[in-house]
Design a protein around this motif. Structure first.
Motif, PDB file in Angstrom:
ATOM      1  N   CYS A 151       0.854  -1.185   0.000  1.00  0.00           N
ATOM      2  CA  CYS A 151       0.000   0.000   0.000  1.00  0.00           C
ATOM      3  C   CYS A 151       0.893   1.240   0.000  1.00  0.00           C
ATOM      4  CB  CYS A 151      -0.906  -0.018   1.237  1.00  0.00           C
ATOM      5  SG  CYS A 151      -1.746   1.563   1.512  1.00  0.00           S
ATOM      6  N   CYS A 205       0.279   3.244   3.789  1.00  0.00           N
ATOM      7  CA  CYS A 205       0.699   2.677   5.082  1.00  0.00           C
ATOM      8  C   CYS A 205       1.770   1.600   4.931  1.00  0.00           C
ATOM      9  CB  CYS A 205      -0.512   2.121   5.838  1.00  0.00           C
ATOM     10  SG  CYS A 205      -1.161   0.605   5.130  1.00  0.00           S
ATOM     11  N   CYS A 251      -4.596   0.004   0.408  1.00  0.00           N
ATOM     12  CA  CYS A 251      -5.315  -1.057   1.108  1.00  0.00           C
ATOM     13  C   CYS A 251      -6.669  -0.508   1.569  1.00  0.00           C
ATOM     14  CB  CYS A 251      -4.487  -1.610   2.264  1.00  0.00           C
ATOM     15  SG  CYS A 251      -4.350  -0.479   3.639  1.00  0.00           S
ATOM     16  N   CYS A 309      -7.056   2.861   3.461  1.00  0.00           N
ATOM     17  CA  CYS A 309      -6.210   4.000   3.071  1.00  0.00           C
ATOM     18  C   CYS A 309      -6.734   4.822   1.899  1.00  0.00           C
ATOM     19  CB  CYS A 309      -4.790   3.526   2.782  1.00  0.00           C
ATOM     20  SG  CYS A 309      -3.873   3.143   4.295  1.00  0.00           S
TER      21      CYS A 309
HETATM   22 ZN   LIG Z   1      -2.775   1.218   3.536  1.00  0.00          ZN
END
Ligand SMILES: [Zn+2]
Length: 247
Positions: free
Chosen positions: A153, A156, A175, A178
């Motif tokens: 991702c 993050c 993800c 996010c």
């Molecule tokens: Zn993420």
């Protein structure tokens, strides 16, 4: 004036004055360049029949002060520049050539891109697949150093998630927690397969809807990269890349 021979694919042409054309070419040995085809607008001109988008030509060019001049041309293969070609197929071929135009630098020879360009045009005619243009665009982005990083991702850093969203401005998946733009299922899988050089499985996907979604995703990636003003940063990237491949 210095003359040189080269092989090239015609990306597009524009009228110039009363009877000439400017031709945007992707050449094998001199990279992308613009040249003048004199007399190319006359109906009976032999050269006007040859200088058509998508066709591959053997050329003799003279170096001009601003634009080089096409002195002789002979056809290697017409690709899509022939009768009976489906307009949708021709449109895909033009999109493919315009992506090459947008992602490459002037006078920067790259035989790998030349080969990819030609193979792509041939396959569009001989063995079209709904996923072909998408796969070609992803391979081109990779070659030019703009492949999306699908391993984690982009926000993050979480890995191995089932990504369902994407952030185009950073070319990275997101993800579930996010944000990002939702991506149709399967599109990132196809992208991953192309980046891992498992293209034959991708081209065997005959679902036209997945093909359209994949093509839309790849086209969007190309537009984002071109729109980001790649030209300054890409000079450095592609110099580094040429250095790597020659060393
Ligand atoms: Zn993420």
């Amino acid at each position: 004036m210095k003359a040189y021979a080269d092989r090239a694919v015609v990306i597009r042409t524009w009228p110039l004055g009363e009877s000439d054309r400017i031709v945007n070419l992707f050449t094998l040995s001199h990279g992308k360049l613009r040249a003048v085809a004199k007399g190319a607008r006359g109906a009976r001109s032999r050269i006007s029949g040859l200088v058509q988008p998508t066709s591959e030509l053997d050329l003799l060019l003279y170096q001009g002060r601003e634009l080089d001049v096409i002195q002789q041309a002979s056809l290697v293969q017409a690709n899509m520049a022939r009768g009976g070609v489906d307009p949708a197929q021709f449109g895909s071929a033009i999109e493919w050539l315009e992506a090459i135009d947008g992602l490459t630098l002037d006078r920067h020879p790259d035989p790998v891109v030349y080969d990819l360009m030609n193979r792509g045009l041939r396959m569009m005619f001989d063995e079209p697949s709904p996923t072909l243009l998408g796969a070609l665009l992803i391979r081109l982005l990779e070659r030019e150093g703009y492949a999306p990083n699908l391993s984690s991702c982009g926000l993050c850093g979480r890995t191995n998630a089932a990504y369902r969203a994407f952030d185009f401005s950073s070319s990275a998946p997101r993800c579930s927690g996010c944000g990002g733009e939702p991506i149709p299922p399967g599109v990132l899988d196809l992208t991953f397969e192309v980046l891992n050089h498992r293209v034959s499985g991708v081209l065997a996907t005959h679902d036209p809807q997945i093909g359209r979604e994949f093509e839309g995703f790849a086209t969007r990636l190309v537009k984002e990269v071109v729109g980001r003003g790649l030209r300054s940063s890409a000079v450095i990237a592609s110099l580094a890349d040429n250095h790597r491949s020659s060393g």
